[in-house]
Design an enzyme around this catalytic site. Structure first.
Site, mmCIF file in Angstrom:
data_model
loop_
_atom_site.group_PDB
_atom_site.id
_atom_site.type_symbol
_atom_site.label_atom_id
_atom_site.label_comp_id
_atom_site.label_asym_id
_atom_site.label_seq_id
_atom_site.Cartn_x
_atom_site.Cartn_y
_atom_site.Cartn_z
ATOM 1 N N ARG A 83 0.835 -1.208 0.000
ATOM 2 C CA ARG A 83 0.000 0.000 0.000
ATOM 3 C C ARG A 83 0.871 1.260 0.000
ATOM 4 N NH1 ARG A 83 -2.091 -4.255 -1.113
ATOM 5 N NH2 ARG A 83 -4.033 -5.004 -0.199
ATOM 6 N N ALA A 110 0.129 4.318 2.591
ATOM 7 C CA ALA A 110 -0.293 3.885 3.936
ATOM 8 C C ALA A 110 0.646 4.382 5.032
ATOM 9 C CB ALA A 110 -0.392 2.365 3.984
ATOM 10 N N LEU A 162 4.126 5.435 7.155
ATOM 11 C CA LEU A 162 5.369 4.779 7.566
ATOM 12 C C LEU A 162 5.260 3.263 7.416
ATOM 13 C CD1 LEU A 162 8.108 4.867 9.223
ATOM 14 C CD2 LEU A 162 6.682 4.651 11.265
ATOM 15 N N GLU A 164 1.687 13.233 5.376
ATOM 16 C CA GLU A 164 2.875 14.091 5.541
ATOM 17 C C GLU A 164 3.485 14.390 4.169
ATOM 18 O OE1 GLU A 164 4.939 11.554 8.739
ATOM 19 O OE2 GLU A 164 4.653 13.504 9.684
ATOM 20 N N GLU A 199 -1.731 7.768 14.278
ATOM 21 C CA GLU A 199 -0.521 7.604 15.094
ATOM 22 C C GLU A 199 -0.833 7.248 16.536
ATOM 23 O OE1 GLU A 199 -0.803 9.674 12.618
ATOM 24 O OE2 GLU A 199 1.043 9.485 11.465
ATOM 25 N N ARG A 244 -1.506 3.689 16.894
ATOM 26 C CA ARG A 244 -0.332 2.820 16.678
ATOM 27 C C ARG A 244 0.731 3.003 17.764
ATOM 28 N NH1 ARG A 244 -3.727 1.529 13.916
ATOM 29 N NH2 ARG A 244 -3.993 1.821 11.663
HETATM 30 C C1 1HE Z 1 1.879 -2.144 5.426
HETATM 31 C C2 1HE Z 1 1.377 -0.899 5.817
HETATM 32 C C3 1HE Z 1 2.247 -0.071 6.593
HETATM 33 C C4 1HE Z 1 -0.166 -1.901 4.708
HETATM 34 N N1 1HE Z 1 3.460 -0.550 6.877
HETATM 35 N N2 1HE Z 1 3.104 -2.561 5.735
HETATM 36 N N3 1HE Z 1 -0.024 3.552 8.739
HETATM 37 C C5 1HE Z 1 -1.078 2.826 9.107
HETATM 38 O O1 1HE Z 1 -1.385 2.648 10.257
HETATM 39 C C6 1HE Z 1 -1.877 2.187 7.992
HETATM 40 C C7 1HE Z 1 -1.853 0.689 8.126
HETATM 41 N N4 1HE Z 1 -2.456 0.038 6.986
HETATM 42 C C8 1HE Z 1 -3.805 -0.035 6.809
HETATM 43 O O2 1HE Z 1 -4.601 0.545 7.537
HETATM 44 C C9 1HE Z 1 -4.282 -0.873 5.675
HETATM 45 O O3 1HE Z 1 -3.235 -1.720 5.254
HETATM 46 C C10 1HE Z 1 -4.785 -0.048 4.464
HETATM 47 C C11 1HE Z 1 -6.120 0.609 4.829
HETATM 48 C C12 1HE Z 1 -3.777 1.006 4.021
HETATM 49 C C13 1HE Z 1 -4.987 -0.983 3.241
HETATM 50 O O4 1HE Z 1 -5.841 -2.051 3.606
HETATM 51 P P1 1HE Z 1 -5.898 -3.333 2.671
HETATM 52 O O5 1HE Z 1 -6.970 -4.234 3.200
HETATM 53 O O6 1HE Z 1 -5.995 -2.903 1.240
HETATM 54 O O7 1HE Z 1 -4.437 -4.023 2.799
HETATM 55 P P2 1HE Z 1 -3.876 -4.925 4.007
HETATM 56 O O8 1HE Z 1 -4.302 -6.340 3.823
HETATM 57 O O9 1HE Z 1 -4.134 -4.292 5.326
HETATM 58 O O10 1HE Z 1 -2.300 -4.813 3.746
HETATM 59 C C14 1HE Z 1 -1.732 -5.296 2.544
HETATM 60 C C15 1HE Z 1 -0.251 -5.405 2.753
HETATM 61 O O11 1HE Z 1 0.286 -4.107 2.936
HETATM 62 C C16 1HE Z 1 0.125 -6.205 3.998
HETATM 63 O O12 1HE Z 1 1.348 -6.848 3.738
HETATM 64 P P3 1HE Z 1 1.419 -8.460 3.518
HETATM 65 O O13 1HE Z 1 2.881 -8.728 3.346
HETATM 66 O O14 1HE Z 1 0.787 -9.049 4.739
HETATM 67 O O15 1HE Z 1 0.607 -8.696 2.268
HETATM 68 C C17 1HE Z 1 0.352 -5.120 5.017
HETATM 69 O O16 1HE Z 1 1.228 -5.522 6.054
HETATM 70 C C18 1HE Z 1 1.005 -4.054 4.160
HETATM 71 N N5 1HE Z 1 0.886 -2.735 4.745
HETATM 72 N N6 1HE Z 1 0.120 -0.774 5.373
HETATM 73 C C19 1HE Z 1 3.864 -1.731 6.442
HETATM 74 N N7 1HE Z 1 1.884 1.138 6.982
HETATM 75 C C20 1HE Z 1 7.260 9.285 10.040
HETATM 76 S S1 1HE Z 1 6.036 8.930 11.134
HETATM 77 C C21 1HE Z 1 4.647 8.508 10.207
HETATM 78 C C22 1HE Z 1 3.705 7.774 11.070
HETATM 79 C C23 1HE Z 1 2.716 6.999 10.286
HETATM 80 O O17 1HE Z 1 2.730 6.950 9.094
HETATM 81 S S2 1HE Z 1 1.519 6.207 11.230
HETATM 82 C C24 1HE Z 1 0.458 5.501 10.073
HETATM 83 C C25 1HE Z 1 0.920 4.146 9.645
#
Ligand code: 1HE
Length: 270
Positions: A27, A63, A65, A116, A136, A139
């Site tokens: 993502r 998605a 970080l 960001e 954040e 998490r």
């Molecule tokens: C990821 C990430 C990620 C997906 N880091 N691997 N960001 C978040 O808290 C967002 C977290 N992600 C989600 O809420 C969902 O994944 C989504 C809504 C974006 C997409 O959902 P979906 O159903 O299409 O995908 P999924 O099944 O949740 O994820 C698909 C793959 O993407 C899966 O990997 P796989 O190897 O198991 O297939 C997930 O692990 C991967 N994936 N999002 C790593 N964020 C400098 S500070 C900044 C602070 C932040 O950014 S906090 C917000 C973080």
């Protein structure tokens, strides 16, 4: 960085440089590699570049970080976290305060670090699927890529605090109304809209574009008198760029010509 890109793609078409996030299986989560590759992309922009379009593969813009990599590479040394955060600041600031405007095409999740990144771009086109979220708090982290500086400038510190506390989502329509997006288009139409906007922006004076993308946000942070001083310097710098006289003369010449032509047309019909 000396090898091929793995998580972004670069394409250059005349005056437009395309920066595409190419990690849809994750993502488009931002890992260290993506930050390095974006930095390299900016290092190697062709001289003729006049606008950048930032877009993404897959259903989600970004998605945020890469949480998985972050957990795997967790270090007890606080300086390692500071260095990572500063690397994000460095690259996003290069986008925001570089020499050419950046237009982003948003869709699906614009989450955490994705927001960001988006907030460092100057023109944001939202497809209907877009939603904005800062999860954040949920998490157990804090923003680290500039969101606490840039996003409050767009929607206010109060709304950012509330977004981070509750993890609520704003959809495309709400984000558009708040200024997170500047254009709202149907799904699949974001890139075409960005290209149309890029052509309009490229038509501007390059010196004015530089002054606009650097001057407005910087002056907004200055004390009043410093702001007036900086504004007068930019006004003088742009007016002396040569482009000004040429463009303005052309503008009035064209108006005169079209007035004469319509007058001529009138006399014909008389
Ligand atoms: C990821 C990430 C990620 C997906 N880091 N691997 N960001 C978040 O808290 C967002 C977290 N992600 C989600 O809420 C969902 O994944 C989504 C809504 C974006 C997409 O959902 P979906 O159903 O299409 O995908 P999924 O099944 O949740 O994820 C698909 C793959 O993407 C899966 O990997 P796989 O190897 O198991 O297939 C997930 O692990 C991967 N994936 N999002 C790593 N964020 C400098 S500070 C900044 C602070 C932040 O950014 S906090 C917000 C973080």
């Amino acid at each position: 960085m000396n090898s091929e890109y793995q998580v972004i793609a670069a394409e250059f078409r005349g005056a437009v440089a395309y920066l595409r996030l190419t990690r849809p299986d994750k993502r488009n989560a931002i890992n260290d590699r993506m930050i390095e590759e974006m930095d390299h992309f900016l290092d190697t922009l062709p001289a003729e570049t006049r606008a950048i379009i930032l877009h993404a593969e897959g259903e989600h813009f970004c998605a945020g970080l890469d949480l998985v990599e972050r957990i795997q590479n967790r270090s007890p040394d606080p300086l390692s976290g500071i260095k990572r955060s500063r690397a994000w600041h460095h690259v996003f600031t290069r986008l925001e305060h570089g020499t050419v405007p950046v237009i982003s095409v948003l869709k699906g999740g614009v989450i955490g670090g994705g927001l960001e990144l988006a907030s460092a771009t100057h023109v944001r086109v939202c497809e209907g699927s877009t939603y904005f979220q800062l999860p954040e708090g949920q998490r157990g982290i804090f923003v680290g890529g500039g969101a606490s500086v840039r996003v409050p400038r767009i929607i206010g510190a109060g709304r950012v605090t509330e977004m981070m506390l509750t993890g609520r989502r704003f959809d495309a329509q709400e984000g558009y109304a708040m200024g997170l997006g500047h254009y709202l288009v149907a799904d699949g139409e974001g890139l075409a809209k960005a290209e149309e906007l890029a052509q309009a922006i490229i038509g501007n004076s390059a010196v004015s574009n530089f002054a606009i993308i650097n001057g407005v946000s910087t002056i907004a942070e200055m004390p009043t008198d410093s702001g007036y001083f900086a504004e007068s310097v930019l006004a003088t710098m742009t007016a002396r760029s040569g482009d000004f006289a040429e463009r303005t003369t052309k503008f009035f010449d064209n108006r005169r010509r079209s007035r004469e032509e319509s007058g001529h047309a009138d006399s014909k019909t008389d």
